[in-house]
Write a protein that holds these residues in place. Structure first.
Motif, PDB file in Angstrom:
ATOM      1  N   MET A 154       9.667  -7.512   6.417  1.00 17.72           N
ATOM      2  CA  MET A 154       8.330  -8.071   7.072  1.00 17.72           C
ATOM      3  C   MET A 154       8.402  -8.681   8.270  1.00 17.72           C
ATOM      4  N   ASN A 155       9.449  -8.360   8.966  1.00 18.55           N
ATOM      5  CA  ASN A 155       9.721  -8.993  10.355  1.00 18.55           C
ATOM      6  C   ASN A 155       9.078  -8.006  11.305  1.00 18.55           C
ATOM      7  N   VAL A 156       7.574  -8.588  11.909  1.00 16.36           N
ATOM      8  CA  VAL A 156       6.827  -7.751  12.724  1.00 16.36           C
ATOM      9  C   VAL A 156       7.630  -7.381  14.067  1.00 16.36           C
ATOM     10  N   ALA A 157       8.335  -8.542  14.531  1.00 16.60           N
ATOM     11  CA  ALA A 157       8.706  -8.169  15.820  1.00 16.60           C
ATOM     12  C   ALA A 157       9.820  -7.138  15.836  1.00 16.60           C
ATOM     13  N   GLU A 158      10.781  -7.442  14.868  1.00 14.11           N
ATOM     14  CA  GLU A 158      11.965  -6.242  14.842  1.00 14.11           C
ATOM     15  C   GLU A 158      11.638  -4.929  14.489  1.00 14.11           C
ATOM     16  N   THR A 159      10.610  -5.006  13.691  1.00 12.42           N
ATOM     17  CA  THR A 159      10.159  -3.780  13.320  1.00 12.42           C
ATOM     18  C   THR A 159       9.326  -2.840  14.552  1.00 12.42           C
ATOM     19  N   ALA A 160       8.657  -3.735  15.170  1.00 12.88           N
ATOM     20  CA  ALA A 160       8.092  -3.151  16.519  1.00 12.88           C
ATOM     21  C   ALA A 160       9.336  -2.723  17.577  1.00 12.88           C
ATOM     22  N   ARG A 161      10.214  -3.594  17.635  1.00  8.63           N
ATOM     23  CA  ARG A 161      11.347  -3.052  18.379  1.00  8.63           C
ATOM     24  C   ARG A 161      11.909  -1.770  17.869  1.00  8.63           C
ATOM     25  N   LEU A 162      12.384  -1.652  16.907  1.00 11.78           N
ATOM     26  CA  LEU A 162      12.952  -0.499  16.236  1.00 11.78           C
ATOM     27  C   LEU A 162      12.272   0.862  16.335  1.00 11.78           C
ATOM     28  N   ARG A 172       0.700  -4.204  14.341  1.00  7.84           N
ATOM     29  CA  ARG A 172      -0.443  -5.233  13.630  1.00  7.84           C
ATOM     30  C   ARG A 172      -1.477  -4.315  13.330  1.00  7.84           C
ATOM     31  N   TYR A 173      -1.779  -3.418  13.903  1.00 10.48           N
ATOM     32  CA  TYR A 173      -2.964  -2.364  13.787  1.00 10.48           C
ATOM     33  C   TYR A 173      -2.605  -1.669  12.438  1.00 10.48           C
ATOM     34  N   ARG A 174      -1.431  -1.209  12.503  1.00 11.24           N
ATOM     35  CA  ARG A 174      -0.794  -0.355  11.497  1.00 11.24           C
ATOM     36  C   ARG A 174      -0.869  -1.076  10.312  1.00 11.24           C
ATOM     37  N   ILE A 175      -0.182  -2.369  10.314  1.00 14.97           N
ATOM     38  CA  ILE A 175       0.057  -2.955   9.081  1.00 14.97           C
ATOM     39  C   ILE A 175      -1.394  -3.291   8.328  1.00 14.97           C
ATOM     40  N   VAL A 176      -2.545  -3.338   9.236  1.00 17.67           N
ATOM     41  CA  VAL A 176      -3.750  -3.716   8.399  1.00 17.67           C
ATOM     42  C   VAL A 176      -4.308  -2.333   7.857  1.00 17.67           C
ATOM     43  N   LYS A 177      -3.946  -1.194   8.436  1.00 16.55           N
ATOM     44  CA  LYS A 177      -4.295   0.097   7.932  1.00 16.55           C
ATOM     45  C   LYS A 177      -3.770   0.226   6.522  1.00 16.55           C
ATOM     46  N   LEU A 178      -2.185   0.113   6.458  1.00 16.12           N
ATOM     47  CA  LEU A 178      -1.491   0.270   5.599  1.00 16.12           C
ATOM     48  C   LEU A 178      -1.942  -0.524   4.230  1.00 16.12           C
ATOM     49  N   GLU A 179      -2.405  -1.957   4.365  1.00 14.65           N
ATOM     50  CA  GLU A 179      -2.930  -2.900   3.556  1.00 14.65           C
ATOM     51  C   GLU A 179      -4.126  -2.238   2.918  1.00 14.65           C
ATOM     52  N   LYS A 180      -4.975  -1.737   3.672  1.00 14.56           N
ATOM     53  CA  LYS A 180      -6.107  -0.880   3.016  1.00 14.56           C
ATOM     54  C   LYS A 180      -5.914   0.109   2.034  1.00 14.56           C
ATOM     55  N   MET A 181      -4.998   0.686   2.499  1.00 13.76           N
ATOM     56  CA  MET A 181      -4.437   2.008   1.802  1.00 13.76           C
ATOM     57  C   MET A 181      -3.598   1.596   0.389  1.00 13.76           C
ATOM     58  N   LEU A 182      -2.870   0.437   0.458  1.00 13.24           N
ATOM     59  CA  LEU A 182      -1.881   0.342  -0.468  1.00 13.24           C
ATOM     60  C   LEU A 182      -1.930  -1.051  -1.075  1.00 13.24           C
ATOM     61  N   GLY A 183      -2.659  -2.106  -0.491  1.00 13.73           N
ATOM     62  CA  GLY A 183      -2.652  -3.313  -1.168  1.00 13.73           C
ATOM     63  C   GLY A 183      -2.129  -4.418  -0.170  1.00 13.73           C
ATOM     64  N   PRO A 184      -2.182  -5.565  -0.506  1.00 13.51           N
ATOM     65  CA  PRO A 184      -1.820  -6.766   0.296  1.00 13.51           C
ATOM     66  C   PRO A 184      -0.049  -6.870   0.170  1.00 13.51           C
ATOM     67  N   PHE A 185       0.688  -5.908   0.496  1.00 13.81           N
ATOM     68  CA  PHE A 185       1.971  -6.131   0.218  1.00 13.81           C
ATOM     69  C   PHE A 185       2.809  -6.936   1.103  1.00 13.81           C
ATOM     70  N   THR A 186       1.903  -7.270   2.268  1.00 12.35           N
ATOM     71  CA  THR A 186       2.883  -8.413   2.923  1.00 12.35           C
ATOM     72  C   THR A 186       2.546  -9.758   2.445  1.00 12.35           C
ATOM     73  N   THR A 187       2.049  -9.963   1.232  1.00  9.05           N
ATOM     74  CA  THR A 187       1.951 -11.459   0.794  1.00  9.05           C
ATOM     75  C   THR A 187       2.325 -11.277  -0.600  1.00  9.05           C
ATOM     76  N   ASP A 188       2.461  -9.800  -1.284  1.00  2.41           N
ATOM     77  CA  ASP A 188       2.690  -9.708  -2.810  1.00  2.41           C
ATOM     78  C   ASP A 188       4.149  -8.952  -2.902  1.00  2.41           C
ATOM     79  N   PRO A 189       5.003  -9.922  -3.293  1.00  4.63           N
ATOM     80  CA  PRO A 189       6.681  -9.428  -3.265  1.00  4.63           C
ATOM     81  C   PRO A 189       6.567  -8.527  -4.508  1.00  4.63           C
TER      82      PRO A 189
END
Length: 569
Positions: free
Chosen positions: A517-525, A534-551
């Motif tokens: 969940m390293n946003v800066a490294e993911t953006a670089r890759l 960040r916009y894509r992460i918000v979209k993914l969480e709407k589709m899949l749930g709060p995966f950024t905070t739920d291990p």
């Protein structure tokens, strides 16, 4: 004395006529120029025209009659008195072109004087080879000597065929090998000879005076040393170009094609008569091949039974297994890995006939045996049903990367750059073992590697057992329907490719999870702007749930992505 003049005149015609010359059995025009009746003649012909065959003689008057009736004149030597030829061309200049079009081998003109320049120019422009015989040479004398030369030539060809057949059959009956056959053939052709499989892998070869080395340097071989059979015509070839210096015929026994018999000669072109000699030799080679296959089949049976027992842990004690293997010519008392190569085509569900499947599998196993034997003759290689198992030796210090480079090199040789009608195959490699007792475990690892590796990477995969990771566990689930349902429930609409955006979102999710969940490294890759990600992460969480905070959700999504990556799910 024969003089060759005007070597730059038009020669050979098109490829079709050149190939027809190679197919015809006749005395070469060069031999005609060396007859006593042609002594002192001036020869106006190229080197290529001098190799063309003469099969018959015909008088000029009869040749002109043939032109009127449309009868063929191919490869005939037209014998014409100079005055008669001059008269014919003076009234009908087109005769020269018509004779050339009818395919005459040459014009032998008797009684030539110094005043023949006008009709000679006409004949030369038509591209017909000329034999200019000055003085008292008679047409009858020349005709008699040419017919005698033809008879001698045909007799020598038949004698040569019989001699080749007799000598080669004697070699086989005396227990000789394919190498012995090739050595004898190389002497017959004063060149090189080899036997290859149907896909061009060299089984036996021999040559004289450096001819074999020259042959192997030609561009008809790929970088692995395989003859590129898909580009090599079988039978008689055109009498020109580099391909004319080699010839190939099939080795056939019954309905089975066992490979090719190929001859090379750097200093002369191979004619139709040479091909006929090669065809006679191929019948003997078929006998030698079937004999070797019969012996090999018996040996393979015992070898296969032993290796199958060793892989199943039924080969007795370690000492007994090592001794038994040594009696079969194998060395298994050393560190090694088990390599399983399996054809990607499912032979259990194929439109091929059982005979064709057996032939293809035999070819596959033979290719692996040949490729491995070059590196280590004592290395066990055996074909089982749809797979080939190899116990490849490794050094004590060999790491995974070095092992995989070695296996990759062998697999590349087996593939032969993808030519020769080969089927694709996937390869699995076990962890190194140091004892025969570990063979069952290593074999199971290699089987898992080849099966899961194909699911991960598709046909032609090369996979080490240690590279399977979590896929090892996923492959244990026998029913892929459960896995498919798990993917659909976990990823929702991202499980499909209904929208082009889905694949991009899956990739974004996968790299986010891989980078913890390293946003800066993911953006670089991904070469994204930070805000775009960040916009894509918000979209993914709407589709899949709060995966950024739920291990736990992240773990579920990570597993679903791995399953989605597997093929056939």
């Amino acid at each position: 004395m024969v003089k060759v003049a005007n070597d730059d005149v038009r020669i050979d015609g098109d490829l079709t006529s050149s190939r027809a010359d190679a197919a015809v059995s006749g005395v070469p025009l060069s031999t005609v120029t060396e007859l006593p009746a042609a002594r002192g003649a001036v020869v106006v012909a190229s080197s290529g025209q001098l190799q063309a065959p003469v099969v018959r003689t015909v008088a000029l008057v009869d040749a002109l009659d043939h032109l009127e009736t449309g009868e063929p004149l191919g490869h005939r030597l037209v014998i014409a008195p100079a005055d008669a030829l001059g008269d014919a061309l003076s009234t009908r200049p087109e005769v020269a072109e018509r004779l050339a079009g009818a395919g005459v081998a040459a014009l032998a003109v008797t009684g030539v004087s110094s005043e023949e320049a006008s009709w000679r120019d006409v004949v030369e422009q038509a591209g017909i080879p000329l034999l200019l015989l000055p003085g008292p040479t008679s047409s009858e004398q020349l005709n008699t000597e040419v017919l005698g030369a033809m008879l001698d030539y045909q007799t020598s060809v038949l004698d040569r065929l019989e001699e080749v057949h007799r000598v080669l059959v004697q070699i086989v009956l005396a227990g000789g090998s394919l190498e012995d056959l090739c050595e004898q053939l190389a002497g017959f052709f004063d060149g090189a000879a080899m036997v290859t499989t149907t896909d061009g892998r060299v089984l036996a070869s021999a040559g004289v005076h450096g001819e074999l080395e020259h042959a192997l340097s030609l561009d008809c071989f790929d970088r692995t040393g395989r003859l590129i059979t898909e580009n090599e015509p079988v039978g008689i070839r055109a009498l020109r170009g580099p391909e004319a210096h080699r010839a190939a015929v099939r080795i056939v026994a019954g309905a089975l094609d066992h490979g090719l018999l190929v001859a090379f000669c750097s200093h002369r072109m191979l004619t139709g008569d040479d091909v006929r000699v090669l065809e006679r030799a191929a019948t003997v080679a078929a006998l030698a091949v079937t004999k070797e296959q019969a012996v090999s089949a018996v040996e393979s049976k015992y070898r296969a039974e032993f290796l199958r027992d060793a892989l199943a842990g039924r080969a007795g004690s370690v000492e007994e297994a090592i001794a038994h293997a040594r009696s079969l010519g194998w060395d298994i008392d050393r560190p090694m890995v088990v390599v399983v190569a399996e054809t990607d085509e499912d032979d259990a569900h194929t439109t091929r006939s059982p005979e064709e499947v057996r032939s293809l599998q035999h070819r596959f196993a033979r290719a692996w045996t040949h490729a491995v034997a070059v590196r280590d003759p004592g290395c066990p290689v055996m074909g089982f049903s749809q797979e080939v198992v190899t116990l490849l030796p490794v050094t004590d210090t060999a790491d995974t990367d070095k092992i995989m480079r070695t296996v990759s090199d062998v697999a590349r040789v087996v593939r032969g750059d993808g030519g020769g009608g080969r089927r694709t195959f996937s390869t699995g490699v076990s962890r190194p073992i140091t004892s025969v007792a570990q063979l069952p475990q290593a074999y199971d690892e290699a089987l898992n590697a080849v099966t899961v590796g194909r699911q991960m990477h598709g046909d032609g995969a090369l996979t080490h057992f240690d590279g399977l990771g979590i896929f090892r566990l996923l492959a244990l689930i026998p029913d892929s329907k459960h896995l498919r349902r798990f993917v659909e429930e976990s990823l929702g609409e991202l499980a499909t490719d209904d929208s082009p955006e889905n694949a991009d979102l899956r990739q974004t999710l996968s790299i986010l999870i891989d980078t913890n969940m390293n946003v800066a490294e993911t953006a670089r890759l991904l070469f994204f702007h930070y805000n775009t990600l960040r916009y894509r992460i918000v979209k993914l969480e709407k589709m899949l749930g709060p995966f950024t905070t739920d291990p736990q959700l992240r773990l579920t999504l990570a597993l679903a992505l791995k399953v989605h990556q597997m093929r056939g799910i």
